[in-house]
Design a protein around this motif. Structure first.
Motif, PDB file in Angstrom:
ATOM      1  N   HIS A  46      81.646  31.894  44.217  1.00  0.00           N
ATOM      2  CA  HIS A  46      81.510  31.740  42.770  1.00  0.00           C
ATOM      3  C   HIS A  46      80.725  32.936  42.238  1.00  0.00           C
ATOM      4  O   HIS A  46      79.498  32.876  42.093  1.00  0.00           O
ATOM      5  CB  HIS A  46      80.795  30.436  42.416  1.00  0.00           C
ATOM      6  CG  HIS A  46      81.497  29.211  42.915  1.00  0.00           C
ATOM      7  ND1 HIS A  46      81.342  28.744  44.206  1.00  0.00           N
ATOM      8  CD2 HIS A  46      82.371  28.372  42.309  1.00  0.00           C
ATOM      9  CE1 HIS A  46      82.077  27.671  44.365  1.00  0.00           C
ATOM     10  NE2 HIS A  46      82.715  27.426  43.233  1.00  0.00           N
ATOM     11  N   PRO A  47      81.409  34.053  41.983  1.00  0.00           N
ATOM     12  CA  PRO A  47      80.700  35.287  41.633  1.00  0.00           C
ATOM     13  C   PRO A  47      79.850  35.151  40.374  1.00  0.00           C
ATOM     14  O   PRO A  47      80.321  34.664  39.338  1.00  0.00           O
ATOM     15  CB  PRO A  47      81.833  36.292  41.425  1.00  0.00           C
ATOM     16  CG  PRO A  47      83.052  35.459  41.150  1.00  0.00           C
ATOM     17  CD  PRO A  47      82.869  34.211  41.934  1.00  0.00           C
ATOM     18  N   VAL A  48      78.585  35.542  40.493  1.00  0.00           N
ATOM     19  CA  VAL A  48      77.660  35.586  39.366  1.00  0.00           C
ATOM     20  C   VAL A  48      77.049  36.980  39.354  1.00  0.00           C
ATOM     21  O   VAL A  48      76.441  37.411  40.339  1.00  0.00           O
ATOM     22  CB  VAL A  48      76.554  34.517  39.500  1.00  0.00           C
ATOM     23  CG1 VAL A  48      75.534  34.677  38.375  1.00  0.00           C
ATOM     24  CG2 VAL A  48      77.162  33.117  39.467  1.00  0.00           C
ATOM     25  N   LEU A  49      77.218  37.687  38.256  1.00  0.00           N
ATOM     26  CA  LEU A  49      76.688  39.033  38.122  1.00  0.00           C
ATOM     27  C   LEU A  49      75.500  39.014  37.172  1.00  0.00           C
ATOM     28  O   LEU A  49      75.555  38.392  36.109  1.00  0.00           O
ATOM     29  CB  LEU A  49      77.765  39.993  37.588  1.00  0.00           C
ATOM     30  CG  LEU A  49      79.035  40.137  38.432  1.00  0.00           C
ATOM     31  CD1 LEU A  49      79.994  41.117  37.778  1.00  0.00           C
ATOM     32  CD2 LEU A  49      78.705  40.577  39.849  1.00  0.00           C
ATOM     33  N   HIS A  50      74.433  39.714  37.556  1.00  0.00           N
ATOM     34  CA  HIS A  50      73.203  39.767  36.760  1.00  0.00           C
ATOM     35  C   HIS A  50      72.884  41.229  36.511  1.00  0.00           C
ATOM     36  O   HIS A  50      72.701  41.998  37.462  1.00  0.00           O
ATOM     37  CB  HIS A  50      72.061  39.083  37.525  1.00  0.00           C
ATOM     38  CG  HIS A  50      70.784  38.995  36.757  1.00  0.00           C
ATOM     39  ND1 HIS A  50      69.551  39.148  37.358  1.00  0.00           N
ATOM     40  CD2 HIS A  50      70.527  38.766  35.446  1.00  0.00           C
ATOM     41  CE1 HIS A  50      68.605  39.011  36.456  1.00  0.00           C
ATOM     42  NE2 HIS A  50      69.176  38.787  35.283  1.00  0.00           N
ATOM     43  N   LEU A  51      72.852  41.630  35.247  1.00  0.00           N
ATOM     44  CA  LEU A  51      72.653  43.039  34.946  1.00  0.00           C
ATOM     45  C   LEU A  51      71.708  43.223  33.770  1.00  0.00           C
ATOM     46  O   LEU A  51      71.596  42.347  32.898  1.00  0.00           O
ATOM     47  CB  LEU A  51      73.980  43.730  34.645  1.00  0.00           C
ATOM     48  CG  LEU A  51      74.690  43.433  33.329  1.00  0.00           C
ATOM     49  CD1 LEU A  51      75.698  44.537  33.027  1.00  0.00           C
ATOM     50  CD2 LEU A  51      75.399  42.096  33.355  1.00  0.00           C
ATOM     51  N   PRO A  52      71.000  44.369  33.741  1.00  0.00           N
ATOM     52  CA  PRO A  52      70.154  44.685  32.587  1.00  0.00           C
ATOM     53  C   PRO A  52      71.010  44.822  31.330  1.00  0.00           C
ATOM     54  O   PRO A  52      72.090  45.414  31.362  1.00  0.00           O
ATOM     55  CB  PRO A  52      69.501  46.018  32.970  1.00  0.00           C
ATOM     56  CG  PRO A  52      69.646  46.118  34.459  1.00  0.00           C
ATOM     57  CD  PRO A  52      70.915  45.398  34.788  1.00  0.00           C
ATOM     58  N   GLN A  53      70.503  44.295  30.220  1.00  0.00           N
ATOM     59  CA  GLN A  53      71.302  44.316  29.001  1.00  0.00           C
ATOM     60  C   GLN A  53      71.514  45.736  28.486  1.00  0.00           C
ATOM     61  O   GLN A  53      72.555  46.027  27.887  1.00  0.00           O
ATOM     62  CB  GLN A  53      70.641  43.457  27.919  1.00  0.00           C
ATOM     63  CG  GLN A  53      71.508  43.277  26.690  1.00  0.00           C
ATOM     64  CD  GLN A  53      71.047  42.136  25.822  1.00  0.00           C
ATOM     65  OE1 GLN A  53      70.770  41.037  26.314  1.00  0.00           O
ATOM     66  NE2 GLN A  53      70.963  42.375  24.530  1.00  0.00           N
ATOM     67  N   HIS A  54      70.558  46.639  28.723  1.00  0.00           N
ATOM     68  CA  HIS A  54      70.752  47.999  28.225  1.00  0.00           C
ATOM     69  C   HIS A  54      71.918  48.691  28.943  1.00  0.00           C
ATOM     70  O   HIS A  54      72.601  49.528  28.359  1.00  0.00           O
ATOM     71  CB  HIS A  54      69.458  48.820  28.360  1.00  0.00           C
ATOM     72  CG  HIS A  54      69.028  49.091  29.765  1.00  0.00           C
ATOM     73  ND1 HIS A  54      68.119  48.290  30.429  1.00  0.00           N
ATOM     74  CD2 HIS A  54      69.360  50.078  30.634  1.00  0.00           C
ATOM     75  CE1 HIS A  54      67.914  48.781  31.643  1.00  0.00           C
ATOM     76  NE2 HIS A  54      68.656  49.855  31.791  1.00  0.00           N
ATOM     77  N   ARG A  55      72.167  48.342  30.209  1.00  0.00           N
ATOM     78  CA  ARG A  55      73.317  48.924  30.906  1.00  0.00           C
ATOM     79  C   ARG A  55      74.624  48.419  30.306  1.00  0.00           C
ATOM     80  O   ARG A  55      75.583  49.179  30.128  1.00  0.00           O
ATOM     81  CB  ARG A  55      73.265  48.588  32.396  1.00  0.00           C
ATOM     82  CG  ARG A  55      72.179  49.311  33.163  1.00  0.00           C
ATOM     83  CD  ARG A  55      72.450  49.202  34.656  1.00  0.00           C
ATOM     84  NE  ARG A  55      71.451  49.904  35.453  1.00  0.00           N
ATOM     85  CZ  ARG A  55      71.537  50.100  36.762  1.00  0.00           C
ATOM     86  NH1 ARG A  55      72.589  49.624  37.425  1.00  0.00           N
ATOM     87  NH2 ARG A  55      70.603  50.742  37.422  1.00  0.00           N
ATOM     88  N   LEU A  56      74.671  47.124  30.010  1.00  0.00           N
ATOM     89  CA  LEU A  56      75.860  46.563  29.385  1.00  0.00           C
ATOM     90  C   LEU A  56      76.110  47.221  28.035  1.00  0.00           C
ATOM     91  O   LEU A  56      77.243  47.621  27.717  1.00  0.00           O
ATOM     92  CB  LEU A  56      75.688  45.054  29.221  1.00  0.00           C
ATOM     93  CG  LEU A  56      76.751  44.331  28.392  1.00  0.00           C
ATOM     94  CD1 LEU A  56      78.129  44.496  29.011  1.00  0.00           C
ATOM     95  CD2 LEU A  56      76.402  42.854  28.246  1.00  0.00           C
TER      96      LEU A  56
END
Length: 565
Positions: free
Chosen positions: A89-99
């Motif tokens: 169940h892939p869950v991706l967590h990323l910094p909002q500034h990168r998005l």
């Protein structure tokens, strides 16, 4: 035809412009800031549906910009009470500034989006043919007038668009508060997101660690609400002076890392902030030709909920509707029509977000323990925390009642009073229908991502084909073993191609080997945002035409009704 004006160049505003561009609708993005996205502690969790949506918009760096969680654990004191394996169940967590930077790069690469920094919206004037907007440069005071077919306010919690439209934003100003820090450190549980209630070290009620890419971690601590509590909407990530000082933050970082590692490891503190979770829901998401999306329309975040994910779902729901209305031929007098097609955005999205807020209100007493001996005794004797711990993971993972993709089950068209009306169920944390709770053939669900074949014989995934057109999906077992030349002229395919060309909305035909709960020769009509309009057994032209008419709001509004002002 005038472009659409999008106010705000955060992730939701940029996603809106990109989604419109996918439908060949030009847009002007007015941003009060400079367009530079500074680094900070804000981050977001992407599930399968939001990841696929961003990839369709041209944001292709999710895998490299994000950390993929392998598991999530919940602890109370020294005991693990829950573990969820996330391998499948892939869950991706990323910094909002990168998005935000990735979306901005994608927006810059298309010729349909005009980015205008240093443009603060001061005035909005609507008429039957469009919207006039006056913006002001915040430094030199220069005014500029813009003309648009429609306007979408994606300008955050303190939305100027919402205020100029006179739309109320009621709710609760503070439900949860957290201190947040981004730390570079090696923790003894790599790839694991951890929530720790009543940790054995003193001073914290709740601490959590969530891995980010490049050896970074986001650490959160739940704080007492404190005073003062503002009555007006505030930036949910703005610092409230006096609540978290540098000394108290460093004490928390050191005690938490020591508690998890046994001794204080080497670490680097990169960013920190306060986060205040509010519960707010705009009284309306639409006023004539103007719409609200993202933080401008709703605020939530208690129990780990992801407001940005729901903002992206706002975009996915609204963009295709605006595109259909934008491409309509002018009616007498020169204006465009939209009818209940555009009304359906508010009916569906406001209903879905409102149900989430009700779910939090119902679950909060179960998940936020009372103070004192009575609550401690109840927890120890009944195991209530262990029983309700799965609810906590829903918010953190973007699943279930607090984060899963909603269904719009009342009907597929979005007509107020019928479509998007969400029945309130009894029981803690309930109040909305979720796609994961309904059969995959139920009208309104988000369809699953499946392997498909195009009419040219090219293999693809269903989610990759969403966004630009409606889809007619034929369930045809065994098709994959034949070349397209064999099956394009056989069976239902010739008739299905004729029906797709005759539908009142742009439609692409796809074939799949199987679909959950649907037999061979089932035909499914899917909206551009991936929600199922309905199904027929075989190519029933009249039924498919009726479904398409309902999905676009009905033939009468599109044939000649005036756009409401």
């Amino acid at each position: 035809m005038d472009p659409v004006i999008v106010v705000g160049a955060g992730p939701v505003g940029l996603a809106m412009a990109l989604a419109l561009a996918r439908h060949e609708v030009p847009s002007i993005v007015l941003d009060q800031g400079s367009g530079v996205c500074p680094e900070g502690p804000r981050s977001t969790v992407l599930g399968a549906d939001t990841t696929a949506f961003l990839e369709r918009l041209g944001y292709l760096r999710a895998a490299s910009d994000a950390a993929r969680w392998e598991r999530l654990t919940v602890w109370r004191r020294r005991q693990q009470v829950l573990e969820r394996d996330l391998t499948d169940h892939p869950v991706l967590h990323l910094p909002q500034h990168r998005l935000q930077r990735g979306l901005r790069d994608a927006a810059t690469a298309t010729g349909l989006i005009q980015l205008v920094p240093h443009s603060r919206v001061e005035e909005i004037d609507q008429d039957r043919d469009g919207v006039s907007v006056r913006s002001r440069h915040p430094q030199d005071g220069t005014d500029t007038w813009w003309r648009a077919s429609h306007l979408v306010g994606c300008d955050g919690a303190r939305s100027a668009v919402r205020k100029l439209l006179g739309i109320r934003f009621p709710g609760r100003p503070a439900v949860d508060r957290h201190a947040i820090a981004t730390v570079r450190v090696d923790l003894p549980f790599p790839g694991e997101a951890r929530l720790h209630r009543e940790p054995p070290w003193r001073g914290d009620r709740e601490a959590s660690a969530r891995p980010l890419p490049d050896g970074l971690w986001r650490l959160d601590w739940r704080l007492p609400l404190g005073r003062p509590v503002p009555s007006e909407p505030v930036d949910p990530h703005a610092t409230w002076p006096g609540l978290v000082t540098g000394d108290t933050l460093l004490t928390r970082v050191k005690s938490t890392l020591t508690g998890w590692c046994g001794q204080l490891p080497r670490y680097e503190l990169l960013a920190a902030a306060d986060h205040t979770a509010q519960q707010r829901l705009a009284a309306r998401f639409r006023s004539g030709r103007c719409f609200l999306a993202g933080d401008a329309a709703h605020l939530h975040g208690a129990l780990g909920m992801q407001n940005l994910a729901d903002g992206l779902r706002d975009v996915d729901n609204l963009a295709w509707r605006l595109a259909v209305a934008w491409h309509l031929p002018p009616i007498s007098g020169g204006s465009q029509s939209g009818g209940s097609l555009l009304d359906g955005y508010e009916a569906e999205r406001r209903g879905a977000v409102g149900a989430r807020l009700r779910a939090v209100d119902q679950a909060m007493p179960l998940l936020r323990p009372l103070r004192g001996w009575q609550q401690t005794r109840r927890s120890l004797l009944t195991g209530s925390f262990r029983k309700h711990a799965p609810l906590l993971t829903d918010g953190l993972l973007g699943t279930g009642r607090f984060g899963g993709a909603p269904a719009y089950p009342a009907a597929p068209s979005g007509v107020p009073g019928r479509v998007g009306a969400v029945p309130v169920q009894r029981g803690p944390g309930r109040g909305t229908a979720l796609s994961e709770q309904l059969p995959a053939t139920a009208p309104g669900v988000l369809v699953p991502d499946l392997p498909v074949v195009t009419t040219e014989g090219a293999p693809d995934q269903l989610y990759a084909r969403l966004g630009a057109t409606f889809l007619l999906l034929l369930v045809a077992p065994g098709t994959a073993v034949w070349s397209a030349e064999r099956w394009m002229g056989a069976g239902l395919m010739p008739r299905l191609a004729e029906v797709a060309a005759a539908l009142p909305v742009p439609t692409e035909v796809l074939i799949t080997e199987e679909y959950p709960g649907a037999g061979a020769h089932t035909v499914l009509l899917v909206r551009p945002d991936g929600h199922l309009v309905g199904i027929t057994q075989g190519c029933q032209a009249e039924d498919l035409l009726a479904l398409a008419d309902r999905a676009r709001g009905g033939p009468t509004p599109l044939a000649g009704a005036e756009q409401s002002a």
